[in-house]
Design an enzyme around this catalytic site. Structure first.
Site, PDB file in Angstrom:
ATOM      1  N   GLU A  49     -57.578  -3.504  40.804  1.00  9.79           N
ATOM      2  CA  GLU A  49     -56.869  -2.368  40.218  1.00  9.79           C
ATOM      3  C   GLU A  49     -56.010  -2.809  39.031  1.00  9.79           C
ATOM      4  OE1 GLU A  49     -56.913  -1.637  44.757  1.00  9.79           O
ATOM      5  OE2 GLU A  49     -56.989  -3.317  43.360  1.00  9.79           O
ATOM      6  N   CYS A  72     -53.800  -2.102  48.081  1.00  7.44           N
ATOM      7  CA  CYS A  72     -52.782  -2.710  48.942  1.00  7.44           C
ATOM      8  C   CYS A  72     -51.437  -2.016  48.763  1.00  7.44           C
ATOM      9  CB  CYS A  72     -52.665  -4.202  48.662  1.00  7.44           C
ATOM     10  SG  CYS A  72     -52.153  -4.630  46.986  1.00  7.44           S
ATOM     11  N   ALA A 161     -92.757 -35.203  60.880  1.00  6.25           N
ATOM     12  CA  ALA A 161     -92.373 -36.047  62.005  1.00  6.25           C
ATOM     13  C   ALA A 161     -91.646 -37.302  61.529  1.00  6.25           C
ATOM     14  CB  ALA A 161     -93.605 -36.428  62.825  1.00  6.25           C
ATOM     15  N   TRP A 167     -89.819 -31.442  49.046  1.00  7.46           N
ATOM     16  CA  TRP A 167     -89.137 -30.175  49.296  1.00  7.46           C
ATOM     17  C   TRP A 167     -90.077 -29.257  50.053  1.00  7.46           C
ATOM     18  CZ3 TRP A 167     -84.106 -30.105  48.499  1.00  7.46           C
ATOM     19  CH2 TRP A 167     -83.553 -30.934  47.536  1.00  7.46           C
ATOM     20  N   ARG A 181     -75.310 -20.097  47.959  1.00  9.78           N
ATOM     21  CA  ARG A 181     -74.128 -20.962  48.029  1.00  9.78           C
ATOM     22  C   ARG A 181     -72.996 -20.400  47.177  1.00  9.78           C
ATOM     23  NH1 ARG A 181     -76.659 -27.126  47.438  1.00  9.78           N
ATOM     24  NH2 ARG A 181     -77.852 -27.112  49.407  1.00  9.78           N
ATOM     25  N   LEU A 201     -74.764 -30.521  48.384  1.00 10.23           N
ATOM     26  CA  LEU A 201     -74.342 -29.192  48.843  1.00 10.23           C
ATOM     27  C   LEU A 201     -73.576 -28.369  47.816  1.00 10.23           C
ATOM     28  CD1 LEU A 201     -73.304 -29.762  52.584  1.00 10.23           C
ATOM     29  CD2 LEU A 201     -75.534 -29.153  51.648  1.00 10.23           C
ATOM     30  N   ARG A 204     -75.951 -25.807  42.025  1.00  7.57           N
ATOM     31  CA  ARG A 204     -76.443 -26.479  40.825  1.00  7.57           C
ATOM     32  C   ARG A 204     -77.155 -25.514  39.872  1.00  7.57           C
ATOM     33  NH1 ARG A 204     -77.480 -30.237  44.856  1.00  7.57           N
ATOM     34  NH2 ARG A 204     -79.709 -29.792  44.922  1.00  7.57           N
ATOM     35  N   LEU A 298     -77.416 -27.529  64.826  1.00  7.08           N
ATOM     36  CA  LEU A 298     -76.305 -26.640  64.467  1.00  7.08           C
ATOM     37  C   LEU A 298     -76.778 -25.193  64.429  1.00  7.08           C
ATOM     38  CD1 LEU A 298     -73.413 -26.178  63.620  1.00  7.08           C
ATOM     39  CD2 LEU A 298     -74.071 -26.677  61.255  1.00  7.08           C
TER      40      LEU A 298
END
Length: 362
Positions: A49, A72, A161, A167, A181, A201, A204, A298
């Site tokens: 705003e 707000c 394996a 990639w 990302r 990570l 790029r 994970l």
């Protein structure tokens, strides 16, 4: 409102802990001329705003403000946006959704109405909630939004394996992944992936280097070496390592000296960082959106705990077979009713690859 929503999306990944908001000021008496546009700036301020009012100047008087989130009404590091809109003399406010933050929670709307501003709520509400789903979760549930990103073969494998993974998907798909990302506050991997791939990570994509998220590693025993790329670049791009109480103090000191932030969280039954505690810790530090990039353990832990809000599933047109590394480790599902379920929200081709987007089925 569509323009305001598009402006709000510009802030995703770079305005935490604040929400990503867009604002468009329109003068009905001047043929619905747009006189000001604004969106939340990097770091969370100035607010949308304020930006729009600054661009409009005196033309804001009598304007209609289209805002994607309730202005707000509390004094923080900046004055209340509701007061700024009132002082500028707007005549009407069209607000997509109320702000669940208890410091606001309808007070901004009341303040506008009490000042004689006509207020409407609900236009574009679904899209506005989707944009700030992470902020809303942080405020209401004490955790960030979690998106699981997987790049796998047709048979759901992420490496051979022998461990070769670069990639699985092609250049176009990888660029899209870097865009993901840039739109998340943090990116998380397990220490196994960190040790196997020594990843960077960061984002790029050209021109988006500064949009790299906080890099988070789940590393219960602090096995991450200080010489790895994540630790070696920790002074350039924030790197947070989540460990448990039995982590080696010497390793903690070495990583801290390298510039990483080592955060101890409670351990779960498996001896690894408890996911609920870990996400609460990230939320407490302001994170609203987390992109989980793997590995399989994970990802399985997040799915098993019911904490995967969204999936971005990339598929490459190749097959590796049952001896290759699975995208998702064991889930211990004994019946179909126990399996994590998602609904498809979109998908498209990325060169030879495909990405499909899902959200958790309620």
């Amino acid at each position: 409102m569509g323009a305001a929503l598009a402006l709000a999306r510009r802030g995703l990944g770079c305005v935490w802990p604040n929400p990503a908001v867009g604002c468009v000021l329109v003068r009905p008496d001047l043929g619905d001329r747009v006189v000001g546009r604004g969106w939340t700036q990097p770091g969370g301020r100035p607010h949308a705003e304020t930006e729009a009012l600054g661009r409009a100047g005196d033309l804001a008087r009598g304007a209609t403000a289209y805002v994607t989130l309730e202005p707000c009404a509390h004094v923080g590091k900046t004055p209340p946006c509701a007061d700024a809109l009132i002082a500028a003399g707007i005549g009407r406010a069209v607000v997509a959704v109320e702000d669940p933050d208890p410091r606001v929670a309808g007070r901004g709307l009341v303040r506008l109405r009490d000042a004689g501003v006509a207020v409407e709520v609900g236009l574009g509400a679904a899209a506005a909630r989707d944009i700030n789903a992470g902020f809303f979760l942080r405020v209401t549930a004490g955790r960030p939004l979690v998106t699981v990103k997987v790049a796998a073969t047709l048979d759901g494998r992420i490496a051979t394996a022998a461990g070769e993974s670069r990639w699985i998907t092609g250049e176009v798909a990888r660029a899209f992944g870097h865009g993901l990302r840039a739109h998340h506050d943090a990116i998380a991997i397990g220490v196994g992936t960190a040790l196997a791939d020594d990843p960077d990570l960061r984002c790029r994509l050209p021109g988006l280097d500064e949009r790299s998220p906080v890099r988070v590693v789940f590393d219960s025993r602090l096995r991450l070496p200080p010489a790895c790329r994540l630790a070696a670049t920790a002074r350039e791009t924030a790197t947070w390592i989540l460990c448990c109480e039995k982590a080696d103090p010497a390793a903690r000191q070495a990583l801290t000296e390298a510039g990483a932030v080592v955060i101890q969280v409670a351990s779960g039954a498996d001896g690894r960082p408890d996911l609920t505690a870990a996400l609460a810790e990230l939320a407490g530090r302001g994170i609203t959106r987390v992109l989980v990039e793997g590995g399989g353990r994970l990802v399985a832990s997040v799915l098993r705990a019911g904490l995967a809000d969204r999936l971005a599933w990339f598929r490459a047109p190749r097959v590796l077979g049952g001896d290759a590394v699975p995208a998702v480790a064991e889930l211990a599902v004994t019946g179909l009713a126990e399996a994590p379920a998602f609904e498809r929200t979109g998908g498209f081709d990325l060169g030879p690859d495909v990405v499909e987007l899902f959200r958790r089925k309620e």
